[in-house]
Design an enzyme around this catalytic site. Structure first.
Site, PDB file in Angstrom:
ATOM      1  N   ASP A  81       0.873  -1.164   0.000  1.00  0.00           N
ATOM      2  CA  ASP A  81       0.000   0.000   0.000  1.00  0.00           C
ATOM      3  C   ASP A  81       0.914   1.219   0.000  1.00  0.00           C
ATOM      4  O   ASP A  81       1.741   1.378   0.905  1.00  0.00           O
ATOM      5  CB  ASP A  81      -0.850  -0.039   1.277  1.00  0.00           C
ATOM      6  CG  ASP A  81      -2.205   0.600   1.102  1.00  0.00           C
ATOM      7  OD1 ASP A  81      -2.245   1.723   0.578  1.00  0.00           O
ATOM      8  OD2 ASP A  81      -3.204  -0.013   1.512  1.00  0.00           O
TER       9      ASP A  81
ATOM     10  N   ASP B 166      -2.960   4.787  -2.253  1.00  0.00           N
ATOM     11  CA  ASP B 166      -3.990   5.411  -1.420  1.00  0.00           C
ATOM     12  C   ASP B 166      -4.454   6.738  -2.038  1.00  0.00           C
ATOM     13  O   ASP B 166      -3.643   7.523  -2.522  1.00  0.00           O
ATOM     14  CB  ASP B 166      -3.367   5.672  -0.040  1.00  0.00           C
ATOM     15  CG  ASP B 166      -4.395   6.011   1.020  1.00  0.00           C
ATOM     16  OD1 ASP B 166      -5.254   5.166   1.303  1.00  0.00           O
ATOM     17  OD2 ASP B 166      -4.340   7.136   1.560  1.00  0.00           O
TER      18      ASP B 166
ATOM     19  N   GLU C  15      -6.579   3.685  -5.628  1.00  0.00           N
ATOM     20  CA  GLU C  15      -7.819   3.874  -4.862  1.00  0.00           C
ATOM     21  C   GLU C  15      -8.449   5.178  -5.324  1.00  0.00           C
ATOM     22  O   GLU C  15      -7.896   6.264  -5.121  1.00  0.00           O
ATOM     23  CB  GLU C  15      -7.533   3.956  -3.360  1.00  0.00           C
ATOM     24  CG  GLU C  15      -8.839   4.002  -2.564  1.00  0.00           C
ATOM     25  CD  GLU C  15      -8.765   4.701  -1.217  1.00  0.00           C
ATOM     26  OE1 GLU C  15      -9.642   4.475  -0.390  1.00  0.00           O
ATOM     27  OE2 GLU C  15      -7.817   5.488  -1.010  1.00  0.00           O
TER      28      GLU C  15
ATOM     29  N   HIS D 156     -11.332  -2.367   3.814  1.00  0.00           N
ATOM     30  CA  HIS D 156     -11.225  -1.982   5.223  1.00  0.00           C
ATOM     31  C   HIS D 156     -11.923  -0.663   5.544  1.00  0.00           C
ATOM     32  O   HIS D 156     -11.854  -0.201   6.686  1.00  0.00           O
ATOM     33  CB  HIS D 156      -9.742  -1.897   5.590  1.00  0.00           C
ATOM     34  CG  HIS D 156      -9.034  -0.826   4.806  1.00  0.00           C
ATOM     35  ND1 HIS D 156      -8.854  -0.891   3.441  1.00  0.00           N
ATOM     36  CD2 HIS D 156      -8.501   0.357   5.187  1.00  0.00           C
ATOM     37  CE1 HIS D 156      -8.232   0.194   3.029  1.00  0.00           C
ATOM     38  NE2 HIS D 156      -8.008   0.957   4.064  1.00  0.00           N
ATOM     39  N   ASP D 157     -12.532  -0.040   4.560  1.00  0.00           N
ATOM     40  CA  ASP D 157     -13.217   1.241   4.780  1.00  0.00           C
ATOM     41  C   ASP D 157     -14.732   1.133   4.652  1.00  0.00           C
ATOM     42  O   ASP D 157     -15.421   2.149   4.748  1.00  0.00           O
ATOM     43  CB  ASP D 157     -12.724   2.280   3.750  1.00  0.00           C
ATOM     44  CG  ASP D 157     -11.267   2.654   3.951  1.00  0.00           C
ATOM     45  OD1 ASP D 157     -10.801   2.644   5.110  1.00  0.00           O
ATOM     46  OD2 ASP D 157     -10.591   2.953   2.953  1.00  0.00           O
TER      47      ASP D 157
HETATM   48  C1  NOJ Z   1      -7.929   5.620   2.299  1.00  0.00           C
HETATM   49  C2  NOJ Z   1      -7.670   4.458   3.199  1.00  0.00           C
HETATM   50  O1  NOJ Z   1      -8.203   3.305   2.620  1.00  0.00           O
HETATM   51  C3  NOJ Z   1      -8.271   4.795   4.542  1.00  0.00           C
HETATM   52  O2  NOJ Z   1      -8.268   3.688   5.404  1.00  0.00           O
HETATM   53  C4  NOJ Z   1      -7.516   5.959   5.115  1.00  0.00           C
HETATM   54  O3  NOJ Z   1      -8.114   6.377   6.325  1.00  0.00           O
HETATM   55  C5  NOJ Z   1      -7.479   7.138   4.142  1.00  0.00           C
HETATM   56  N1  NOJ Z   1      -7.220   6.750   2.802  1.00  0.00           N
HETATM   57  C6  NOJ Z   1      -6.417   8.099   4.536  1.00  0.00           C
HETATM   58  O4  NOJ Z   1      -5.164   7.560   4.226  1.00  0.00           O
END
Ligand code: NOJ
Length: 529
Positions: free
Chosen positions: A99, A201, A264, A325-326
């Site tokens: 990542d 990210d 992402e 994970h989000d």
């Molecule tokens: C996206 C990530 O997937 C998330 O978990 C994170 O809080 C934010 N970006 C900030 O890096």
């Protein structure tokens, strides 16, 4: 199939490292734990593992606040552990994706410590510093994605700095050539160690408006939504200059051979596909998150699948994601029975699937008592449902109280659920895990599922149908996205996989099939049909 790259043929599996396997008993997963479970992943039938951040970090955002881009956090292990992980993965034929978190560092990163030390420090321009507005307040109206103003006052030098996320995550200035050079070296550091690619990210946020103009209000804002939805992100996301950066990251990866750059990006499809680059020289795969937010019905999914397929430029390779994970777990969003249908969808659509750890055993959102909340998104904006702890609970390897995750106190509570664990499901013939294994094996053995076109995407009542074909091989997929039986028209053939496993091996001679509620089938269409 050989003309496709490994990441086009393969399936990616996301590991959230804190929650996968703890080897040293501190209650937090680690690299040695992941290494010990690589054989499980190889047997499951995935091809690549993407590991969420494992760099040194104060862990305010659990690793997405990086304090050193070229090292491993002690809580996860050492560079030696990382090298062992990569070597073992490669022995097993698995690729490893890291990542990469380029948009912001931790406020404890030495670059930021220097940058904030004085206005004339050489690294001052590595971050986004601005004078206050005439009234002394923040320089403009930009809002943080974690709530409140995105500007933090720094008394020492009398300026504000910008943070799209937490104040502990200052945004780097990607208009600065030294930042770009340094980050390019970071990519090379890990590529030289043998990594096979990166998930980047918040790729679409890297560049902000050069004039720092105010974002306009969002006329569609609804009460209860996160704070930053009050505004359209006109000047804080998807700026035209970002594509230059994506191209240069890709060029670096290409120097190392067949590597993969996954971005992402949460944007509508027309903007999303621009991240492939005009000549396919951008991201190999801008993540396609549409299945995460979609209303779960056949008509809507049919529309999403067709529109996406049509929107993709010729050179672009599709991809699909059900969870990460989000976001709340898929089995919680749509229920356990539909989660099997969703698995079938994910693994029979055209494009690279990414699985989220635990979804293969049907893990649901964990229940987090208020005194055990860890996620800053929940701690800073309580009560609006932004907390991400529920989808980050420890992987359930067995039926014991700590699920075989750790001998210590797990950092998040272990979820329960009868037989929602690897050991029990491995023994059961019709478990989610054995179903996933069969789906993954089918995908590997059927060229139509990997390289074939997708055609005739249709929604009849509650049933989504489509065909995948290559050469003379045709597979017909029918997914009942509701709990009620449906009679559907089908071509003649043999059922090669069934979600409820009631139909397998069945020869379909007629033209209709009664598809039970929550059932899905893959039918190998007879040549004469
Ligand atoms: C996206 C990530 O997937 C998330 O978990 C994170 O809080 C934010 N970006 C900030 O890096």
């Amino acid at each position: 199939m050989s003309k496709l790259a490994w990441w086009q043929r393969g399936v990616i599996y996301q590991v959230y490292p804190r929650s996968f396997q703890d080897k040293n008993g501190d209650g937090i997963g680690d690299l040695a734990g992941i290494t010990a479970r690589l054989e499980y992943l190889a047997t499951l039938g995935v091809d690549a593992v993407w590991i969420s951040p494992v760099y040194p970090s104060p862990m305010v955002d659990f690793g997405y606040d990086v304090a050193d881009y070229c090292a491993i956090a002690p809580v996860f292990g050492t560079l030696g552990d990382f090298d062992r992980l990569v070597a073992h993965a490669h022995e097993l034929g698995l690729k490893v994706l890291l990542d990469f978190v380029p948009n912001h560092s931790s406020d404890k990163h030495p670059w930021f410590t220097e940058s904030r030390s004085s206005r004339d420090n050489a690294k001052r321009d590595w971050y986004l510093w601005r004078d206050p507005a005439p009234d002394g307040g923040p320089p403009n109206n930009w809002l943080s994605r974690m709530g409140g103003s995105a500007w933090e006052w720094d008394a020492l030098t009398g300026q504000y700095y910008y943070h799209a996320f937490l104040r502990e995550q200052p945004d780097l200035n990607w208009r600065n050539a030294d930042v770009r050079k340094e980050m390019d070296d970071v990519l090379r550091f890990w590529l030289d160690r043998g990594v096979d690619g990166f998930r980047v990210d918040v790729l679409w946020l890297l560049i902000k408006d050069a004039l720092f103009r105010d974002n306009p209000p969002n006329p569609e804002f609804k009460a209860g939504e996160p704070d930053h939805h009050r505004q359209l992100q006109t000047y804080t996301e998807d700026q035209p200059e970002v594509h230059d950066i994506v191209r240069s990251m890709r060029a670096t990866l290409d120097e190392y051979g067949e590597r993969v750059l996954v971005g992402e990006i949460y944007l509508p499809v027309p903007q999303l596909v621009s991240y492939y680059g005009p000549n396919g020289d951008g991201a190999n795969m801008p993540f396609n998150f549409q299945l995460i937010g979609a209303p779960w019905n056949a008509a809507e999914i049919a529309r999403i699948v067709s529109d996406y397929d049509h929107a993709l430029p010729l050179h672009a390779w599709p991809n699909w994601v059900l969870g990460n994970h989000d976001n709340p777990r898929v089995a919680t969003r749509i229920g356990a029975r539909q989660a099997r249908v969703a698995a079938m969808l994910l693994l029979t659509l055209r494009g690279t699937p990414t699985l989220y750890y635990g979804d293969e055993i049907g893990m649901t959102n964990g229940v987090i008592p208020p005194d055990r909340v860890q996620d800053p998104a929940e701690l800073r904006q309580p009560g609006i449902g932004q907390g991400r702890d529920p989808e980050r609970t420890p992987m359930q390897w067995d039926g014991s109280p700590k699920a075989g995750f750790s001998s210590g106190v797990p950092w998040l509570p272990v979820s329960g659920g009868d037989s929602v664990n690897v050991i029990d499901q491995d023994r059961a013939t019709s478990s989610m895990l054995t179903f996933y294994k069969r789906l993954l094996a089918l995908r590997r053995s059927e060229p139509a599922l990997v390289e074939g076109a997708i055609e005739r995407v249709m929604a009849g009542a509650n049933v989504l149908t489509y065909e995948r074909h290559v050469g003379s091989e045709r597979l017909f997929v029918a997914l009942n996205m509701a709990g009620t039986d449906a009679s559907i028209e089908i071509p003649q053939g043999t059922v090669v996989l069934s979600a409820m496993e009631g139909h397998e091996g069945k020869q379909i001679a007629g033209t209709t099939l009664l598809l039970a509620g929550d059932e899905g089938v893959v039918i190998r269409v007879s040549p004469e049909s």
